[in-house]
Design an enzyme around this catalytic site. Structure first.
Site, PDB file in Angstrom:
ATOM      1  N   ASP A   1      75.915  68.401  40.651  1.00 46.04           N
ATOM      2  CA  ASP A   1      74.913  68.433  41.765  1.00 46.04           C
ATOM      3  C   ASP A   1      74.028  67.603  41.272  1.00 46.04           C
ATOM      4  O   ASP A   1      73.241  67.763  40.465  1.00 46.04           O
ATOM      5  CB  ASP A   1      74.858  69.700  42.015  1.00 46.04           C
TER       6      ASP A   1
ATOM      7  N   GLU B   1      77.548  63.490  41.653  1.00 48.11           N
ATOM      8  CA  GLU B   1      76.863  63.494  43.194  1.00 48.11           C
ATOM      9  C   GLU B   1      75.572  62.570  42.750  1.00 48.11           C
ATOM     10  O   GLU B   1      74.663  63.115  42.434  1.00 48.11           O
ATOM     11  CB  GLU B   1      76.399  64.769  43.854  1.00 48.11           C
TER      12      GLU B   1
END
Length: 703
Positions: A343, A379
């Site tokens: 993330d 990401e």
């Protein structure tokens, strides 16, 4: 109680069958107490007197598995200089393998008074803190082996442990919403039927529910608020004994591996649940604040925030980096997971200020013999300056391709000037990845994910509808590149309903026929809706859970057909980019490995790509031109295919290519007629109608 010196490594609580070794890093501490708690909550404090390299440690032969514990760290209290040690606060072990209890946001968890922020609060927090748990490292893995499936053979399924299973009537009610439900034969059978090869679980590291959400009657459903990088969250476990979540998680992984399905974890190493300078003291803040968090250079009372959550982990400090790497290795070696999706991964690359793909974190991953061998998915952005880094991660990494998502959405909703970029994205985004010696699989192709509209909502809403989140519909992305097909939200108009179904088939077909690594968001294959809410992070309820009672079997079958087609035909999952050069065949000049055609059957030229108004194109994929080899070193030969895209609002007649491409073609996928009731066989240079906003896939007929 016997207290032996123990060892400084490994960090955390390590049970070896004869007792438990405890080790905690803190460079600023001048005294550390290990706090043991019995079943009644009574606390016993043990001073750790051994210190090696700022690691405080002891071995306690009387401590066995299931023991609940925490730490109290004595050291400097000077927030203005980034020092926040406070022994009145019980602290979780950053290396906790399991955590028992939840954070209740009591005043005692904070080092300041709620009524007077300048007044220090020294209330003891132990009664309101979750406790770390000593676990047994032993588990019967049997013959478990990781599937080790190559990216080009992978179909990733992003899913939420609870959201995917909570309402499934075929799973026993007592385990719905848990790891046990994911590993249940019913769920595994569903994943196999769908044809996915890896399940990417949204955060399962132990996380905290935000106090602001609790006050609104909401909760942190997504889980991007980690407070334990080693501990599977107990909220997703049906086994409620302290440490039972670890056994249940391992059993889930073992069951998925038996079905040849990989397990990828969405991990959040960029920040923690301790938040900004007004957050609670739960763990690392009270252990060694400046070592674990990035502080503002000229005012160390405050935290650098590249994540939008209040703090950023200090990925430039050796012990923070060690924490991340130890955590990753633990999940691979002890928990047997197969990869990670990072993330806001750009934050981990900010060793100093700028995002740097040569940062220490990437170097550590590159040389690590364990972590370097699993799937690593970034990401590739954060909210800091220069944070959007799609295409800029190191060669070892794959990336969520946000440009693919945006371009495919724009193409199918009929936006102008997207044809050239659509072709780039469809063929693996060589413009983003080829320069770093990466291959098409570096592109994780997706149109929807947990963050944003579901696929059904993408074709049903022009605007977000996040009123249930309690922020006046101001949260969530406003520019969704969505199109409601003529009506906002639910409608009885049969034509609109049919168009929405067709558009969803267009998106699914595009993802699964594109070069790269496809990713589907759970429930998109069966019509899951969040009723226009594009930011369901705080909705742990029927709004975000998959409603199995309204599942659409036809769409599931359509998706499964495409995953099987992708599995059977390597031309859709090449390991190398197209080069547009002729493929040599015996005795003749071969056709190019890929060809692009106008609807009239002529080859596309530069002016066609730049026309701006073009919304229709044909692409020839040469099955004789796959530059891959099987395990015996033999060249892979496949069927050849012709894909006809029509994102225009009117039907268009396409002309098939000349006979050298194929004498005859047969339609195998038609998004306007998924049942292929009128499946056509057409000859070379023959007109075939492609309905408005649809896709046709034709396979070369061979003798």
């Amino acid at each position: 109680m016997q207290i032996w010196p123990g060892t400084a490594y490994p960090l955390g609580a390590t049970y070896d069958g004869s007792g438990t070794n405890f080790a905690l890093f803190s460079e600023v501490a001048h005294k550390v107490e290990l706090c043991l708690f019995d079943a009644d909550g009574e606390e016993t404090r043990v001073r750790l007197r051994e210190v090696d390299g700022f690691v405080w440690h002891a071995f306690l032969p009387s401590v066995e598995t299931g023991q609940r514990y925490g730490y109290r760290v004595y050291g400097p209290w000077d927030p203005d200089n980034g020092e926040r040690c406070d022994p009145s606060k019980l602290l979780l072990d950053p290396y906790s393998k399991a955590i028992d209890g939840i954070i209740d946001w009591d005043q005692s968890l904070f080092t300041y008074d709620f009524e007077d922020h300048d007044k220090r609060n020294e209330d003891d927090s132990a009664a309101h803190m979750p406790k770390s748990v000593v676990i047994s490292p032993f588990f019967d893995w049997g013959v478990d082996r990781p599937p080790h499936r190559p990216y080009n053979e992978s179909v990733i399924y992003e899913a939420h442990v609870k959201g995917l299973t909570m309402t499934n009537p075929d799973i026993p009610e007592e385990i719905r919403g848990t790891y046990a439900a994911i590993g249940h034969p019913v769920m595994i059978g569903y994943l196999q039927k769908l044809g996915v090869t890896a399940i990417e679980l949204m955060p399962v590291h132990h996380f905290a529910n935000d106090s602001t959400l609790i006050e609104k009657g909401l909760s942190n459903y997504w889980g991007y608020n980690t407070i334990g990088f080693f501990a599977p969250d107990s909220k997703y476990a049906s086994n409620t004994t302290p440490g039972g979540q670890v056994l249940e998680f391992k059993a889930m992984v073992r069951a998925l591996h038996e079905a040849n399905i990989e397990v990828i974890l969405d991990v959040v190493y960029n920040h923690t649940a301790e938040g900004n300078h007004m957050g609670p003291t739960l763990s690392m803040r009270g252990i060694d604040n400046a070592a674990y968090y990035r502080l503002v250079d000229d005012d160390k009372k405050f935290y650098m925030d590249y994540t939008g959550t209040g703090n950023s982990l200090n990925a430039g400090h050796p012990h923070s980096l060690q924490l991340i790497m130890d955590s990753l290795r633990y999940w691979v070696l002890d928990m047997h997971v197969d990869g990670f999706r990072f993330d806001l991964a750009s934050t981990l690359a900010r060793e100093f200020y700028e995002v740097d793909k040569l940062s220490t974190f990437f170097e550590l991953v590159q040389q690590d013999p364990v972590v370097s061998q699993v799937k690593l998915i970034a990401e590739p952005w954060d909210v800091g300056p220069g944070g959007y880094q799609v295409g800029n991660f190191p060669p070892q990494w794959t990336e969520w391709n946000g440009k693919y998502r945006d371009t495919v959405r724009d193409f199918w909703r009929g936006e102008p000037a997207t044809l050239g970029e659509f072709a780039e994205r469809f063929t693996g985004s060589a413009d983003l990845y080829a320069h770093s010696a990466r291959r098409p699989v570096a592109s994780i192709n997706f149109v929807t994910c947990h963050d944003g509209f579901t696929l059904l909502d993408l074709v049903s809403y022009n605007e977000k509808h996040n009123e249930a989140n309690g922020e006046g519909n101001n949260d969530g992305e406003s520019h969704n590149r969505s199109w409601n097909c003529g009506a906002e939200g639910p409608t009885d108009d049969e034509a609109i309903i049919a168009l929405r179904a067709q558009q969803r088939r267009n998106f699914i077909a595009t993802i699964l026929l594109s070069q790269g690594t496809p990713m589907l968001c759970h429930g998109d294959e069966s019509g899951r809706t969040q009723h226009g809410n594009n930011n369901g992070y705080c909705q742990d309820n029927e709004l975000t859970w998959m409603d199995w009672s309204t599942a659409e079997p036809d769409l599931l079958e359509f998706t499964a057909t495409l995953t099987q087609l992708r599995h059977d035909h390597p031309v859709f999952r090449r390991r190398r980019f197209f080069d547009g050069r002729p493929v040599r065949q015996i005795g003749q000049q071969g056709l190019t490995d890929i060809g692009w055609f106008r609807p009239d059957g002529s080859e596309m030229n530069d002016d066609d790509w730049g026309s701006g108004f073009g919304k229709s194109v044909g692409v020839f994929l040469n099955g004789d031109g796959i530059p891959d080899h099987d395990i015996r070193g033999e060249r892979v030969v496949d069927s050849s295919f012709l894909i006809l895209f029509n994102a225009h609002f009117e039907d268009i007649e396409f002309c098939t290519p000349p006979p050298e491409y194929a004498d005859e073609w047969v339609v195998v996928i038609d998004t306007a007629d998924p049942a292929l009731d009128d499946a056509a066989t057409v000859g070379a240079q023959t007109a075939i109608k492609v309905p408005a906003r649809s896709l046709l896939l034709l396979e070369k007929v061979t003798a």
